[in-house]
Design a protein around this motif. Structure first.
Motif, PDB file in Angstrom:
ATOM      1  N   LEU A   1      35.511  46.576  97.603  1.00 33.17           N
ATOM      2  CA  LEU A   1      36.902  46.278  97.290  1.00 33.17           C
ATOM      3  C   LEU A   1      37.842  47.427  97.639  1.00 33.17           C
ATOM      4  CD1 LEU A   1      36.291  43.595  96.525  1.00 33.17           C
ATOM      5  CD2 LEU A   1      36.452  44.162  94.107  1.00 33.17           C
TER       6      LEU A   1
ATOM      7  N   ARG B   1      33.630  39.893  98.160  1.00 30.81           N
ATOM      8  CA  ARG B   1      35.045  39.509  98.214  1.00 30.81           C
ATOM      9  C   ARG B   1      35.264  38.077  97.751  1.00 30.81           C
ATOM     10  NH1 ARG B   1      36.951  43.955 101.625  1.00 30.81           N
ATOM     11  NH2 ARG B   1      35.505  43.813 103.363  1.00 30.81           N
ATOM     12  N   THR B   2      34.385  37.224  98.190  1.00 32.29           N
ATOM     13  CA  THR B   2      34.511  35.822  97.796  1.00 32.29           C
ATOM     14  C   THR B   2      34.410  35.661  96.278  1.00 32.29           C
ATOM     15  OG1 THR B   2      33.380  35.269  99.854  1.00 32.29           O
ATOM     16  CG2 THR B   2      33.619  33.520  98.217  1.00 32.29           C
TER      17      THR B   2
ATOM     18  N   GLU C   1      37.398  36.980  94.435  1.00 36.59           N
ATOM     19  CA  GLU C   1      38.517  36.056  94.580  1.00 36.59           C
ATOM     20  C   GLU C   1      38.362  34.876  93.617  1.00 36.59           C
ATOM     21  OE1 GLU C   1      41.768  34.167  96.969  1.00 36.59           O
ATOM     22  OE2 GLU C   1      40.878  36.166  97.165  1.00 36.59           O
ATOM     23  N   GLN C   2      37.176  34.282  93.657  1.00 35.62           N
ATOM     24  CA  GLN C   2      36.919  33.116  92.801  1.00 35.62           C
ATOM     25  C   GLN C   2      37.152  33.431  91.339  1.00 35.62           C
ATOM     26  OE1 GLN C   2      32.914  32.056  93.717  1.00 35.62           O
ATOM     27  NE2 GLN C   2      33.492  30.639  95.371  1.00 35.62           N
TER      28      GLN C   2
ATOM     29  N   GLY D   1      39.051  35.579  90.230  1.00 31.67           N
ATOM     30  CA  GLY D   1      40.409  36.055  89.999  1.00 31.67           C
ATOM     31  C   GLY D   1      40.409  37.490  89.510  1.00 31.67           C
ATOM     32  N   TYR D   2      39.496  38.246  90.033  1.00 35.01           N
ATOM     33  CA  TYR D   2      39.383  39.635  89.583  1.00 35.01           C
ATOM     34  C   TYR D   2      40.541  40.509  90.047  1.00 35.01           C
ATOM     35  CZ  TYR D   2      37.895  44.475  89.534  1.00 35.01           C
ATOM     36  OH  TYR D   2      37.855  45.821  89.342  1.00 35.01           O
TER      37      TYR D   2
ATOM     38  N   GLN E   1      51.121  39.235  87.947  1.00 39.21           N
ATOM     39  CA  GLN E   1      49.780  39.777  88.143  1.00 39.21           C
ATOM     40  C   GLN E   1      49.799  41.304  88.102  1.00 39.21           C
ATOM     41  OE1 GLN E   1      46.866  38.450  88.313  1.00 39.21           O
ATOM     42  NE2 GLN E   1      45.643  40.170  89.057  1.00 39.21           N
TER      43      GLN E   1
END
Lengths: 347, 347
Positions: free
Chosen positions: A26, A43-44, A47-48, A50-51, B118
DNA sequence: GGACGTGGGAGACAGATGAGCAACAAGACC
DNA sequence: GGTCTTGTTGCTCATCTGTCTCCCACGTCC
């Protein structure tokens, strides 16, 4: 409703890798060698889920908050502060920083200001912008020096701190010059009574420009009053009812110009046919809404806020040495904003 | 010049006690049993060293930052935002909180607003104030719900989030009432063309007050234009040159009233002798500086900012349940500010 | 048996927190 | 009077918060 916030370890768990790896990916750590597949996976998942990193922890570790402190006087009572804030905010945002704003009364004691700076320091801001509501000399809280700092719209009495200020003289020259170019030879100045740099510098510029144009700058009429609408009104009445009254009027600010408008109206003088007027400040609410629109000089508040922020960030990131710039304040120009209050004098 | 910042362990070392003890003393931990002598010692040393806790580390551990996020529209272009900020800032400061301000264009997309929220969330603000520049309905970014939040000067289209708004109707009633009390029976309304709550509510109030006073509210003249000075000018010209023109004018805002002043002057109508005028907004720069001073209705921006902050902090500290207050927006009154633009109508 | 490719572990940042450990006093008991 | 119990006082240790970063480990392939 939403459950606990998710952290880097949640991402690591979900992606089946270590926390270290997630951090490496990251943050695009240069020396980290991680396969493209793993990178994608991390990364995926991030994203999922919502980090978003906890900036507090990040800051604690890196000693960088990405926050700039802005102590500003009188946020609400003048639109000027708003423009400085806007300039600073946009410049900061463009480089990934955020602003922490502390409002302070113009009348605040040095201790109180020091407490404000202290609050910023405890929050570990990366740098501080110290803004005043008008161009003047200020005594700075002692603790200001502990992080990179820039002064906006003022210079320190002691000197040696980087500052941006408006080009009072240049602005005044532009204003008076516009009157001369229109053909006026009898020009008056409605000045402010405060002992601030602007008062003196604009007056000097006023006289100089006239003299340089072959007129008698020292003899030109000048009336001083408090820099409010009613002060402008009083001063304008005096100046316009004197003998051989001027056909062009340079006003210390837009509010005083507003007063001059009324004085002119009462005396049966039409603007700009019988009297040309130039203001200073470019306060939208006034200058653009007066009738006719007031030609005036704009103060570069937005630009000063942006300039200060840019250079503050440069200093924080080691791209600039503020100490070098501290030798002389940086001067930003005050452009003339042309509207409809200047015309050629009547023959 | 200044060396590294001093931390709690420096204090501990200097006082000859453990870090824990310093923490206990400085935070007045209830269950900690520490002798008065030690307490004094610690406090003295901390003071001498100029120790201030690192709020980042503190926040990381306690899950409390003491920061409130304020996303505000158009900080620079209207003085209204400044008043909200001031109200919020003073209320926050009084309770030991600081503000993180994010400026956003009124035209920002929902995604962009979500990104703003955010950013606040990543910095772990304890709560969020979401302010608009004028009273309207807004669609909120989805992530707003994850911390306590309060809306300032707007209500959510979906409802169910605590909000404070101005009492448009009450303000309009006060304005029109002032005209009636002065003896006017022919009153006109210069309205705005935007489809916002204020437009409708003020119009309704205008008609109602007249009708309740035994006049024909539905027949009273109303002219709508853009809510700027020139719009006010146009509308006022139309209304004042109509047949049987009103002797009292209620203007949607102070800018329009400023236009009305000019229209009146052009038509040879003196204020307040021939025409009484009331505005709305109480924009200092205009209302107080017009001649004669404009009687107008003040919008409670400062109060809304303060109210929102108070209640947000209450919610954060568990003293209030925002969900309960979310049922209906809280309405703050708009007081009439009396200046010199109203007089009895000529016989 | 190095070089390379991939990834993980263990502090450290600065302070908060609650359990727990000495030291000592007073009282109980023999 | 000496030992034990119980209580109190005064303070410290270990652990936790979420993330970064230096350094090391494990395989593989020449």
């Amino acid at each position: 409703m939403s459950n606990k916030t998710i952290g880097i370890k949640d991402v690591a768990l979900a992606a089946g890798v270590s926390v270290t790896t997630v951090s490496h990916v990251l943050n695009d750590v240069a020396y980290a060698r991680i396969s493209p597949e793993t990178r994608d996976k991390v990364r995926t998942v991030a994203e999922q889920l919502g980090y978003g990193p906890n900036r507090l922890a990040q800051a604690l570790r890196t000693q960088r908050t990405g926050m700039l402190g802005l102590v500003s006087e009188e946020i609400a009572t003048t639109p000027h502060a708003g423009r400085i804030i806007l300039g600073a905010d946009e410049a900061a945002k463009a480089r990934g920083y955020n602003l922490m704003i502390i409002n302070t009364p113009g009348s605040a004691s040095l201790e109180s200001r020091q407490a404000d700076v202290q609050a910023l320091l405890e929050r570990r801001v990366d740098g501080i912008l110290y803004a005043t509501m008008y161009h003047r000399n200020v005594e700075l809280p002692a603790n200001l020096g502990s992080v990179p700092s820039v002064l906006v719209d003022s210079v320190a009495t002691g000197g040696n701190i980087t500052a941006v200020i408006p080009d009072e003289e240049g602005g005044a020259r532009a204003a008076v010059g516009a009157l001369l170019e229109a053909g006026h030879t009898r020009v008056g100045f409605i000045n402010n009574t405060d002992d601030v740099p602007a008062t003196h510098q604009r007056l000097d510029a006023f006289r100089s420009v006239l003299t340089e144009a072959g007129l008698d700058g020292d003899a030109a009429p000048v009336e001083s009053e408090v820099s409010e609408v009613h002060g402008g009104y009083e001063a304008a009445r005096r100046i316009l009812t004197g003998k051989n009254p001027p056909t062009g009027l340079f006003c210390y600010n837009d509010r005083m110009a507003m007063g001059a408008y009324r004085a002119a109206a009462e005396l049966g003088l039409r603007i700009p046919e019988d009297l040309s007027v130039v203001g200073f400040d470019d306060q939208e609410l006034i200058a653009a809404n007066l009738y006719p629109g007031l030609t005036t000089v704009a103060l570069p508040h937005y630009e000063m806020g942006a300039w200060a922020t840019e250079h503050l960030i440069d200093a924080i990131e080691g791209k600039t040495d503020l100490a070098l710039m501290a030798l002389h304040p940086t001067i930003l120009s005050c452009p003339l904003v042309i509207r409809d209050s200047i015309a050629a004098p009547r023959q």
